[in-house]
Motif scaffolding. Structure first.
Motif, PDB file in Angstrom:
ATOM      1  N   ASP A   1       0.869  -1.174   0.000  1.00  0.00           N
ATOM      2  CA  ASP A   1       0.000   0.000   0.000  1.00  0.00           C
ATOM      3  C   ASP A   1       0.908   1.227   0.000  1.00  0.00           C
ATOM      4  OD1 ASP A   1      -1.816   2.007   0.303  1.00  0.00           O
ATOM      5  OD2 ASP A   1      -2.805   1.141   2.058  1.00  0.00           O
TER       6      ASP A   1
ATOM      7  N   LYS B   1      -2.352   7.282  -9.560  1.00  0.00           N
ATOM      8  CA  LYS B   1      -2.307   6.270  -8.494  1.00  0.00           C
ATOM      9  C   LYS B   1      -1.750   4.921  -8.975  1.00  0.00           C
ATOM     10  CE  LYS B   1      -4.953   4.818  -4.536  1.00  0.00           C
ATOM     11  NZ  LYS B   1      -6.218   4.899  -3.833  1.00  0.00           N
TER      12      LYS B   1
ATOM     13  N   ALA C   1       4.471  13.549  -4.433  1.00  0.00           N
ATOM     14  CA  ALA C   1       3.507  13.021  -3.454  1.00  0.00           C
ATOM     15  C   ALA C   1       2.589  14.136  -2.956  1.00  0.00           C
ATOM     16  CB  ALA C   1       4.243  12.374  -2.284  1.00  0.00           C
TER      17      ALA C   1
ATOM     18  N   ASN D   1       0.318   4.320  -0.746  1.00  0.00           N
ATOM     19  CA  ASN D   1      -0.252   5.499  -0.078  1.00  0.00           C
ATOM     20  C   ASN D   1       0.027   5.459   1.418  1.00  0.00           C
ATOM     21  OD1 ASN D   1      -1.302   6.753  -2.310  1.00  0.00           O
ATOM     22  ND2 ASN D   1      -3.309   5.787  -2.114  1.00  0.00           N
ATOM     23  N   TYR D   2      -0.196   4.287   2.019  1.00  0.00           N
ATOM     24  CA  TYR D   2       0.041   4.139   3.462  1.00  0.00           C
ATOM     25  C   TYR D   2       1.511   4.395   3.794  1.00  0.00           C
ATOM     26  CZ  TYR D   2       0.769   2.031   8.000  1.00  0.00           C
ATOM     27  OH  TYR D   2       1.146   1.824   9.301  1.00  0.00           O
TER      28      TYR D   2
ATOM     29  N   GLN E   1      -0.121  14.693  -5.389  1.00  0.00           N
ATOM     30  CA  GLN E   1      -1.131  13.637  -5.302  1.00  0.00           C
ATOM     31  C   GLN E   1      -1.897  13.670  -3.973  1.00  0.00           C
ATOM     32  OE1 GLN E   1      -1.842  11.180  -7.867  1.00  0.00           O
ATOM     33  NE2 GLN E   1      -0.943  12.998  -8.794  1.00  0.00           N
ATOM     34  N   HIS E   2      -1.637  14.681  -3.138  1.00  0.00           N
ATOM     35  CA  HIS E   2      -2.316  14.877  -1.855  1.00  0.00           C
ATOM     36  C   HIS E   2      -2.032  13.762  -0.856  1.00  0.00           C
ATOM     37  CE1 HIS E   2      -4.350  18.177  -3.793  1.00  0.00           C
ATOM     38  NE2 HIS E   2      -4.774  17.349  -4.749  1.00  0.00           N
ATOM     39  N   VAL E   3      -0.926  13.065  -1.046  1.00  0.00           N
ATOM     40  CA  VAL E   3      -0.509  12.062  -0.066  1.00  0.00           C
ATOM     41  C   VAL E   3       0.284  12.754   1.038  1.00  0.00           C
ATOM     42  CG1 VAL E   3       0.828   9.947   0.278  1.00  0.00           C
ATOM     43  CG2 VAL E   3      -0.456  10.273  -1.836  1.00  0.00           C
TER      44      VAL E   3
ATOM     45  N   LEU F   1       3.750   6.101   2.074  1.00  0.00           N
ATOM     46  CA  LEU F   1       4.075   7.521   1.892  1.00  0.00           C
ATOM     47  C   LEU F   1       3.504   8.379   3.012  1.00  0.00           C
ATOM     48  CD1 LEU F   1       3.676   8.153  -1.934  1.00  0.00           C
ATOM     49  CD2 LEU F   1       5.729   8.476  -0.573  1.00  0.00           C
ATOM     50  N   ALA F   2       2.250   8.168   3.343  1.00  0.00           N
ATOM     51  CA  ALA F   2       1.606   8.975   4.379  1.00  0.00           C
ATOM     52  C   ALA F   2       2.243   8.740   5.747  1.00  0.00           C
ATOM     53  CB  ALA F   2       0.117   8.687   4.428  1.00  0.00           C
TER      54      ALA F   2
ATOM     55  N   GLY G   1       6.591   9.168   4.813  1.00  0.00           N
ATOM     56  CA  GLY G   1       7.037  10.106   3.794  1.00  0.00           C
ATOM     57  C   GLY G   1       7.867  11.258   4.329  1.00  0.00           C
TER      58      GLY G   1
ATOM     59  N   ARG H   1       2.263   5.107  -9.508  1.00  0.00           N
ATOM     60  CA  ARG H   1       3.159   5.689  -8.500  1.00  0.00           C
ATOM     61  C   ARG H   1       4.474   4.933  -8.371  1.00  0.00           C
ATOM     62  NH1 ARG H   1      -1.331   7.394  -4.074  1.00  0.00           N
ATOM     63  NH2 ARG H   1      -1.972   9.293  -5.147  1.00  0.00           N
TER      64      ARG H   1
END
Length: 193
Positions: free
Chosen positions: A6, A161, A37, A8-9, A40-42, A11-12, A15, A164
Protein backbone atom coordinates in the motif's frame (compact mmCIF):
# COMPACT_ATOMS: atom_id res chain seq x y z
CA UNK A 1 5.48 -8.75 -5.78
CA UNK A 2 4.70 -5.03 -5.37
CA UNK A 3 0.95 -5.34 -5.86
CA UNK A 4 0.42 -5.99 -2.12
CA UNK A 5 2.30 -2.86 -1.03
CA UNK A 6 0.00 0.00 0.00
CA UNK A 7 2.13 2.80 -1.40
CA UNK A 8 -0.25 5.50 -0.08
CA UNK A 9 0.04 4.14 3.46
CA UNK A 10 3.83 3.99 3.26
CA UNK A 11 4.08 7.52 1.89
CA UNK A 12 1.61 8.98 4.38
CA UNK A 13 3.21 7.16 7.33
CA UNK A 14 6.91 7.45 6.52
CA UNK A 15 7.04 10.11 3.79
CA UNK A 16 8.13 13.06 5.93
CA UNK A 17 10.69 10.92 7.78
CA UNK A 18 12.07 9.67 4.44
CA UNK A 19 12.29 13.24 3.18
CA UNK A 20 14.09 14.36 6.34
CA UNK A 21 16.62 11.50 6.26
CA UNK A 22 17.10 11.71 2.48
CA UNK A 23 17.69 15.47 2.58
CA UNK A 24 20.02 15.13 5.54
CA UNK A 25 22.20 12.92 3.37
CA UNK A 26 21.80 14.40 -0.12
CA UNK A 27 18.23 14.96 -1.07
CA UNK A 28 17.30 15.97 -4.60
CA UNK A 29 15.71 12.66 -5.62
CA UNK A 30 13.67 12.24 -2.44
CA UNK A 31 12.65 15.89 -2.57
CA UNK A 32 11.35 15.61 -6.14
CA UNK A 33 9.40 12.51 -5.11
CA UNK A 34 8.08 14.38 -2.06
CA UNK A 35 6.85 17.16 -4.33
CA UNK A 36 5.12 14.60 -6.54
CA UNK A 37 3.51 13.02 -3.45
CA UNK A 38 2.29 16.49 -2.45
CA UNK A 39 0.72 16.90 -5.87
CA UNK A 40 -1.13 13.64 -5.30
CA UNK A 41 -2.32 14.88 -1.85
CA UNK A 42 -0.51 12.06 -0.07
CA UNK A 43 1.81 14.61 1.60
CA UNK A 44 1.49 18.38 1.98
CA UNK A 45 3.87 20.64 0.07
CA UNK A 46 4.73 23.06 2.89
CA UNK A 47 5.76 20.33 5.36
CA UNK A 48 7.78 18.65 2.56
CA UNK A 49 9.63 21.94 2.04
CA UNK A 50 9.95 22.47 5.80
CA UNK A 51 11.41 19.05 6.60
CA UNK A 52 13.72 19.19 3.58
CA UNK A 53 14.95 22.69 4.50
CA UNK A 54 15.59 21.68 8.09
CA UNK A 55 17.43 18.50 7.11
CA UNK A 56 19.48 20.18 4.38
CA UNK A 57 20.45 22.99 6.75
CA UNK A 58 21.34 20.62 9.61
CA UNK A 59 23.44 18.40 7.34
CA UNK A 60 25.42 21.40 6.10
CA UNK A 61 25.77 22.78 9.63
CA UNK A 62 27.26 19.47 10.76
CA UNK A 63 29.71 19.47 7.84
CA UNK A 64 30.58 23.11 8.56
CA UNK A 65 31.54 22.25 12.14
CA UNK A 66 33.52 19.21 10.99
CA UNK A 67 35.45 21.56 8.70
CA UNK A 68 35.82 24.12 11.47
CA UNK A 69 37.42 21.70 13.92
CA UNK A 70 39.02 19.04 11.72
CA UNK A 71 39.36 20.71 8.31
CA UNK A 72 43.08 21.44 8.54
CA UNK A 73 43.81 17.73 9.07
CA UNK A 74 40.90 16.21 7.12
CA UNK A 75 40.78 18.19 3.86
CA UNK A 76 44.35 17.39 2.70
CA UNK A 77 43.49 13.68 3.06
CA UNK A 78 40.58 13.89 0.64
CA UNK A 79 42.75 13.27 -2.41
CA UNK A 80 39.85 12.61 -4.81
CA UNK A 81 38.26 15.94 -3.91
CA UNK A 82 41.25 18.27 -4.18
CA UNK A 83 39.95 19.93 -7.37
CA UNK A 84 36.59 20.55 -5.70
CA UNK A 85 38.27 21.84 -2.55
CA UNK A 86 40.31 24.24 -4.69
CA UNK A 87 37.19 25.50 -6.51
CA UNK A 88 35.25 26.02 -3.27
CA UNK A 89 38.23 27.77 -1.65
CA UNK A 90 38.53 30.12 -4.62
CA UNK A 91 34.78 30.79 -4.56
CA UNK A 92 34.87 31.52 -0.81
CA UNK A 93 37.77 33.94 -1.22
CA UNK A 94 36.03 35.83 -4.03
CA UNK A 95 32.36 35.63 -2.96
CA UNK A 96 31.90 34.22 0.57
CA UNK A 97 28.15 34.83 0.88
CA UNK A 98 27.38 33.52 -2.60
CA UNK A 99 29.52 30.42 -1.97
CA UNK A 100 27.62 29.57 1.22
CA UNK A 101 24.28 30.04 -0.52
CA UNK A 102 25.12 28.20 -3.74
CA UNK A 103 27.31 25.30 -2.60
CA UNK A 104 24.29 23.00 -2.25
CA UNK A 105 23.33 23.68 -5.87
CA UNK A 106 26.76 22.89 -7.34
CA UNK A 107 27.35 19.28 -8.32
CA UNK A 108 30.21 17.65 -6.46
CA UNK A 109 30.42 20.37 -3.80
CA UNK A 110 27.46 19.49 -1.61
CA UNK A 111 29.42 17.39 0.89
CA UNK A 112 32.90 18.88 0.67
CA UNK A 113 31.78 22.51 0.29
CA UNK A 114 30.48 23.11 3.83
CA UNK A 115 33.62 21.52 5.29
CA UNK A 116 35.83 23.84 3.22
CA UNK A 117 33.71 26.82 4.27
CA UNK A 118 34.03 25.78 7.92
CA UNK A 119 37.80 25.47 7.58
CA UNK A 120 37.95 28.94 5.99
CA UNK A 121 36.92 30.59 9.25
CA UNK A 122 33.72 32.11 7.89
CA UNK A 123 31.65 33.37 10.82
CA UNK A 124 29.37 30.61 12.20
CA UNK A 125 26.47 33.08 12.47
CA UNK A 126 26.92 34.17 8.85
CA UNK A 127 27.10 30.55 7.70
CA UNK A 128 23.97 29.66 9.68
CA UNK A 129 21.88 32.53 8.26
CA UNK A 130 22.98 32.16 4.64
CA UNK A 131 22.84 28.35 4.85
CA UNK A 132 19.26 28.54 6.16
CA UNK A 133 18.24 30.81 3.26
CA UNK A 134 19.98 28.51 0.77
CA UNK A 135 18.26 25.44 2.24
CA UNK A 136 14.84 27.10 1.99
CA UNK A 137 15.37 28.09 -1.64
CA UNK A 138 16.82 24.66 -2.51
CA UNK A 139 13.94 22.77 -0.88
CA UNK A 140 11.32 25.04 -2.45
CA UNK A 141 12.78 24.68 -5.95
CA UNK A 142 13.13 20.90 -5.92
CA UNK A 143 9.85 20.18 -4.12
CA UNK A 144 8.02 22.55 -6.47
CA UNK A 145 9.73 20.87 -9.41
CA UNK A 146 8.40 17.53 -8.20
CA UNK A 147 4.96 19.02 -7.69
CA UNK A 148 4.87 20.39 -11.23
CA UNK A 149 6.27 17.15 -12.61
CA UNK A 150 3.27 15.45 -11.00
CA UNK A 151 0.98 17.97 -12.70
CA UNK A 152 2.68 17.36 -16.05
CA UNK A 153 2.43 13.57 -15.73
CA UNK A 154 -1.20 13.74 -14.66
CA UNK A 155 -2.08 15.65 -17.83
CA UNK A 156 -0.69 12.77 -19.91
CA UNK A 157 -1.52 9.75 -17.79
CA UNK A 158 -4.67 10.81 -15.96
CA UNK A 159 -4.92 9.36 -12.46
CA UNK A 160 -1.37 8.67 -11.30
CA UNK A 161 -2.31 6.27 -8.49
CA UNK A 162 -1.64 3.08 -10.55
CA UNK A 163 1.64 4.55 -11.81
CA UNK A 164 3.16 5.69 -8.50
CA UNK A 165 5.68 2.87 -8.12
CA UNK A 166 6.89 3.04 -11.74
CA UNK A 167 7.17 6.84 -11.42
CA UNK A 168 9.24 6.52 -8.23
CA UNK A 169 11.50 3.95 -9.89
CA UNK A 170 11.81 6.07 -13.04
CA UNK A 171 12.78 9.19 -11.04
CA UNK A 172 15.38 7.21 -9.10
CA UNK A 173 16.82 5.67 -12.28
CA UNK A 174 16.89 9.09 -13.96
CA UNK A 175 18.68 10.74 -11.01
CA UNK A 176 21.20 7.89 -10.81
CA UNK A 177 21.82 8.15 -14.57
CA UNK A 178 22.38 11.92 -14.33
CA UNK A 179 24.73 11.51 -11.37
CA UNK A 180 26.64 8.75 -13.17
CA UNK A 181 26.94 10.84 -16.34
CA UNK A 182 28.26 13.81 -14.33
CA UNK A 183 30.69 11.58 -12.48
CA UNK A 184 32.02 10.05 -15.70
CA UNK A 185 32.34 13.47 -17.34
CA UNK A 186 34.27 14.80 -14.33
CA UNK A 187 36.47 11.69 -14.31
CA UNK A 188 37.21 12.12 -18.02
CA UNK A 189 38.14 15.78 -17.45
CA UNK A 190 40.56 14.79 -14.69
CA UNK A 191 42.16 12.02 -16.75
CA UNK A 192 42.47 14.33 -19.79
CA UNK A 193 44.62 16.78 -17.80
Amino acid sequence: MFEHIDFNYLLATYGYLAIFIGCLLEGETILILGGMAAHQHVLKLLPVIGYASLAGMLGDQLLFWVGRYFGARLLPRLHKHQATIGRVTQLINQHPTASIFSVRFLYGMRLVGPMVIGASKVSPLKFFCVNLAGALVWATLFASGGYWAGEFLQRFLGDLKPYRLPIVLAVIVLMVAVALARHLRAKNRVSAK
